[in-house]
Every structure is written in structure tokens, then in C-alpha cells.
Design an enzyme around this catalytic site. Structure first.
Site, PDB file in Angstrom:
ATOM      1  N   ARG A 205      56.250 -46.305 -23.375  1.00 37.38           N
ATOM      2  CA  ARG A 205      57.562 -46.341 -22.705  1.00 37.38           C
ATOM      3  C   ARG A 205      57.457 -46.946 -21.299  1.00 37.38           C
ATOM      4  NH1 ARG A 205      60.431 -44.036 -26.707  1.00 37.38           N
ATOM      5  NH2 ARG A 205      59.542 -42.154 -27.622  1.00 37.38           N
TER       6      ARG A 205
ATOM      7  N   ASP B  66      62.508 -38.434 -22.701  1.00 39.86           N
ATOM      8  CA  ASP B  66      61.744 -39.685 -22.810  1.00 39.86           C
ATOM      9  C   ASP B  66      62.447 -40.877 -22.154  1.00 39.86           C
ATOM     10  OD1 ASP B  66      59.708 -38.428 -24.217  1.00 39.86           O
ATOM     11  OD2 ASP B  66      60.609 -38.828 -26.168  1.00 39.86           O
TER      12      ASP B  66
ATOM     13  N   LYS C 277      61.260 -41.818 -34.274  1.00 36.45           N
ATOM     14  CA  LYS C 277      59.862 -41.381 -34.292  1.00 36.45           C
ATOM     15  C   LYS C 277      59.762 -39.880 -34.616  1.00 36.45           C
ATOM     16  CE  LYS C 277      57.442 -41.578 -30.296  1.00 36.45           C
ATOM     17  NZ  LYS C 277      56.801 -40.297 -29.964  1.00 36.45           N
TER      18      LYS C 277
END
Ligand code: S3P
Length: 439
Positions: free
Chosen positions: A394, A321, A24
Site C-alpha cells: 500500500r 488500510d 483480499k
């Protein structure tokens, strides 16, 4: 939006070989840098997630020509020395923090008047972290509380700055460097801790001289502007942050043995791999090769009996993340995993620190937060709850991975956000035998 998407324990271990979707961070940058460059950039392996499709539309609105040639294969003809023009309509970033912050940085250096908007999640996230240095350079914004919606009312003719961001953030670093590209003089950025360096790597591929000096655990990066970008070809490597969900699933489901091909192995992104190795994971990287200025490898992952460890705050920039899914893994590891220094998780697509605690505790996992530390004690996972995902891809994927080992299935309230970063999630999970019902 509501869904009844849920996951449950598979009868057998997960098996198979899958290719990681395009990264990404690299995909956003390929489109944005292509739109700044002189000439035509070809991109292959582009992630066609919603965040990236928003960025494609945004750079078009600023004057670049963008064409999709086939799956993951895109062509961008940049504005080059003409620069970006004022878009006709407000610019919509959707859910994408990276798109928003990088584009605000790049656009600041042009004489454009532009309104920025985003979805509910993005509109609640702090933009002051990029507006502050951009204002220091001379850009003027109209904002309410430094959140979206906001408007750039004056840009261009900026002054170069020497800036030290108060948070470790690749988005802030990139916004300042991108503003510096079209600014006369030396724009310099001091990072106390190294964050992902795709901007530095890819600007170099576009012919910009980026000077990097290591300083302690961080670096000083500088660009002498104005710097012109020359179109190039970008091959987007696979996303380690998306691969993390496949890795987690294979590590925790007994009998699993999978291969994930084409995963980017960048030191500034591989914190999770190191932590999992410390926890005792069978996680091997083979077949290292270079692609698009980054190293990629194939990962072999097998079910492993893991031990809880303490993860120190220095790890955060290289796996920022990955904490929700690490917490899911910790829920079945032996002992307690203590993750420190997680303050930045509160300002992601949702408050991921509170969200992760909630995801675990509603499903019967022992976990607690003490300031910025999350502790998770492994054991039997009861499951059976419907998890609130709060517009966060997520969180949605982490909950579905936990459902693969819980006694009762785990449901999520909204599966739609998964398409922002990992549109092939359901297909890849099904191909390795993970029973996830999307409805
Ligand atoms: C990103 C940087 C990180 C990360 C995000 C992508 C990037 O954000 O969380 O998903 O591509 O630069 P911060 O810079 O806010 O830490």
C-alpha cells in the site's frame, strides 16, 4: 530488490471503466473456510494476489484439496470432520498478516504440530495479539518474542473463552472465532468498535450459527461449538481497499472521470468513502446489488476540489488500510487534513505512520506526526524523490498515485510487493491513462 518504477503527471484526465479486483479479506476467508468445510466449495472472482496464493498453498498443506479451474475460479474440497492434519513442511505465509493470523486461529483447534514462517515484513509484526487468546484457550506455542518464525506444539481440545481484544482487529476476532469452531462450548468475543465482519457473514453462508448482538459502537459475537461448516459457493466482491487507489487517482488528477465496477459496500469497510464525501468528493455509488453475501455497487468518481477535514479515531476500523492513500489525497486538498488515532498503522506491513510522513515530506508536502495524529497540508507537490516502500504494497501504490500530481515524477524502490494484493494495478492504471512506468 530495486526497481525504477515511477509515475508522472498525465497530459489529460483519467478516463474509463474498470472492474475492481477481488477482495483480499474475503478471498483469504473463502479458501480457509472452504478448507474447514465438509464438501466442495466453488469460489469465483478470487483475488489471485500473492498473499492469497500463499493461503491456497497453506490450506493444501493442512490437507484440503485445492484446484484452480480458471481465472479467479477455484475449487476447495475441505477436510470437514476429519480435521486438519500436521503439514509435512513449515507453513510459509509470505507477506500475509491476514493469512497468518486466521490460519493460526483455525489450526489451534486441531491436534497438529506446525511451524510458521513469513517474509521479513511479516516476521517483524506482532503475533502476540492472536497467541494470547489462543494460549488462553489451551494452545501451546514455542516462540521467540511472539514473532514469526514460531511453532504450535500443542492444539485441539481447547476451552471456549470470552475475550475482549485490546485492539480493534478483525484478524484477532477471526482467529478466536475460528478456534471456537472446533471447540466444545460457547466462544464469545466482545468488540468495542465494530471491525470488518466478513468472518461473521461468510461463516453464516457456510451454515454456522453466528450470534451477533450490537453493543454500543461494537458487538458481542458468539459461536456455540463444535460447529460444522457445509461447503458452499462464494462469489468474491471487488476490494474497496484496492479501489481506493483508483478513486484517489481520479479525484486528484484534473479532468478525470472514471467508473469502478463491482466494489463491495460494507459499512465496516466504507470509512474512506464517507470521509471523501465530507471533503467534497464527487463519488457516487450506483447499481447496488447483492453478491456472495455482501452488497456491491459501481462507483462513479470525478476530479474534485477537496477540502481538508479532521478524521476522528472512530473512523479507523472502517478504513484502517486507507490512511496512506487518504494522506496522498490530503496533499492536494485545500487546507489541513488531521487524521487521529492512527497507532495501529505502526504494525501493518510496515510502520505506515512513519512511512506516510516520509513519502509526503521527501516529495515536498507539508506534513507532521504528533503521537498518533498525522496532519497533512495541501498544496503544490514537488515530487522528484524515490520512496522507500519497506515491503509494503500500500505504501508503493500510494507513492505512485502521488506521482500523478507532482511537478516531477515520483519513483519507488521496490514495486514487487504490489502483486501481494493488487496484481492488476499497473494494467488498470494504464487502462484509465495513468502514466506509470514499471521497470
Ligand atoms: C484484515 C484486517 C485488518 C486489515 C487487513 C485485513 C482482515 O487488519 O488491516 O489488511 O482481513 O481481517 P487488523 O485486523 O490487524 O486491523
Amino acid at each position: 530488490m530495486t526497481s525504477s518504477t515511477k509515475s508522472q503527471k498525465p497530459e489529460f484526465g483519467l478516463r474509463g471503466s474498470v472492474k475492481a479486483p477481488g477482495d483480499k479479506s474475503v478471498s483469504h476467508r473463502a479458501l480457509i473456510f472452504g478448507a474447514l468445510a465438509e464438501g466442495t466449495t466453488e469460489i469465483s472472482g478470487l483475488l489471485e494476489g500473492e498473499d492469497i496464493l500463499h493461503t491456497a498453498n497453506v490450506v493444501k498443506a493442512f490437507g484440503a484439496r485445492v484446484t484452480r479451474l480458471g481465472e479467479g475460479h477455484w475449487r476447495v474440497t475441505g477436510c470437514g470432520s476429519r480435521g486438519w492434519r500436521t503439514p509435512k513442511k513449515p507453513i510459509d505465509f509470505g507477506n500475509a498478516g491476514t493469512g497468518a493470523r486466521l490460519i493460526m486461529g483455525a489450526a489451534a483447534a486441531f491436534n497438529v504440530n506446525v511451524s510458521y514462517i513469513g517474509d521479513a515484513s511479516l516476521s517483524s509484526r506482532p503475533m502476540g495479539r492472536v497467541l494470547t487468546p489462543l494460549r488462553e484457550m489451551g494452545t501451546k506455542f514455542e516462540t521467540n518474542n511472539d514473532r514469526l518464525p514460531l511453532r504450535q506444539i500443542q492444539g485441539g481440545n481447547l476451552n471456549p473463552i470470552n475475550y475482549t481484544p485490546p485492539h480493534a482487529s478483525a484478524q484477532v476476532k477471526s482467529a478466536v472465532l475460528l478456534a471456537g469452531l472446533n471447540t466444545e462450548g460457547l466462544t464469545e468475543l466482545h468488540e468495542l468498535n465494530l471491525t470488518r465482519d466478513h468472518t461473521e457473514n461468510m461463516l453464516t453462508a457456510f451454515g454456522v450459527v453466528v450470534v451477533r448482538k450490537v453493543k454500543g459502537s461494537g458487538q458481542v459475537v458468539s459461536i456455540d461449538g463444535p460447529a460444522r461448516l457445509k461447503a458452499t459457493h462464494i462469489k468474491v466482491p471487488g476490494d474497496p481497499s484496492s479501489a481506493a487507489f483508483l478513486i484517489a487517482a481520479a479525484l486528484i488528477v484534473p479532468g478525470s472521470d472514471i467508473i469502478i465496477e463491482n466494489v463491495m459496500m460494507n459499512d465496516a469497510r466504507s470509512g474512506l468513502f464517507e470521509v471523501l464525501n465530507e471533503m467534497g468528493a464527487f463519488l457516487r455509488a450506483d447499481n447496488f446489488r447483492r453478491s456472495g453475501g455482501e452488497t456491491i455497487a459501481d462507483l462513479h468518481v470525478k476530479y474534485s476540489r477537496l477540502n481538508g477535514i479532521t478524521v476522528m479515531p472512530e473512523r479507523v476500523p472502517s478504513m484502517v488500510d486507507e490512511y496512506p492513500v487518504l494522506a496522498v489525497i490530503a496533499a492536494v486538498a485545500r487546507g489541513t487534513t488531521i487524521m487521529r488515532g492512527l497507532g495501529e498503522l505502526r504494525v501493518k506491513e510496515s510502520d505506515r505512520l512513519t512511512g506516510t510522513l516520509n513519502l509526503l515530506t521527501v516529495n515536498g508536502v507539508q506534513a507532521r506526526i504528533d503521537k498518533d495524529t498525522l496532519s497533512v497540508t495541501g498544496g503544490l507537490v514537488a515530487g522528484g524523490a524515490k520512496v522507500k516502500t519497506r515491503h509494503d504494497h500500500r505504501m508503493a501504490m500510494s507513492a505512485l498515485v502521488l506521482g500523478l500530481v507532482s511537478e516531477k515524477p515520483i519513483a519507488i524502490d521496490d514495486a514487487s510487493m504490489i502483486a501481494t494484493s493488487f496484481p492488476s494495478f499497473f494494467e488498470l492504471m494504464a487502462s484509465i491513462g495513468a502514466p506509470i512506468d514499471k521497470s
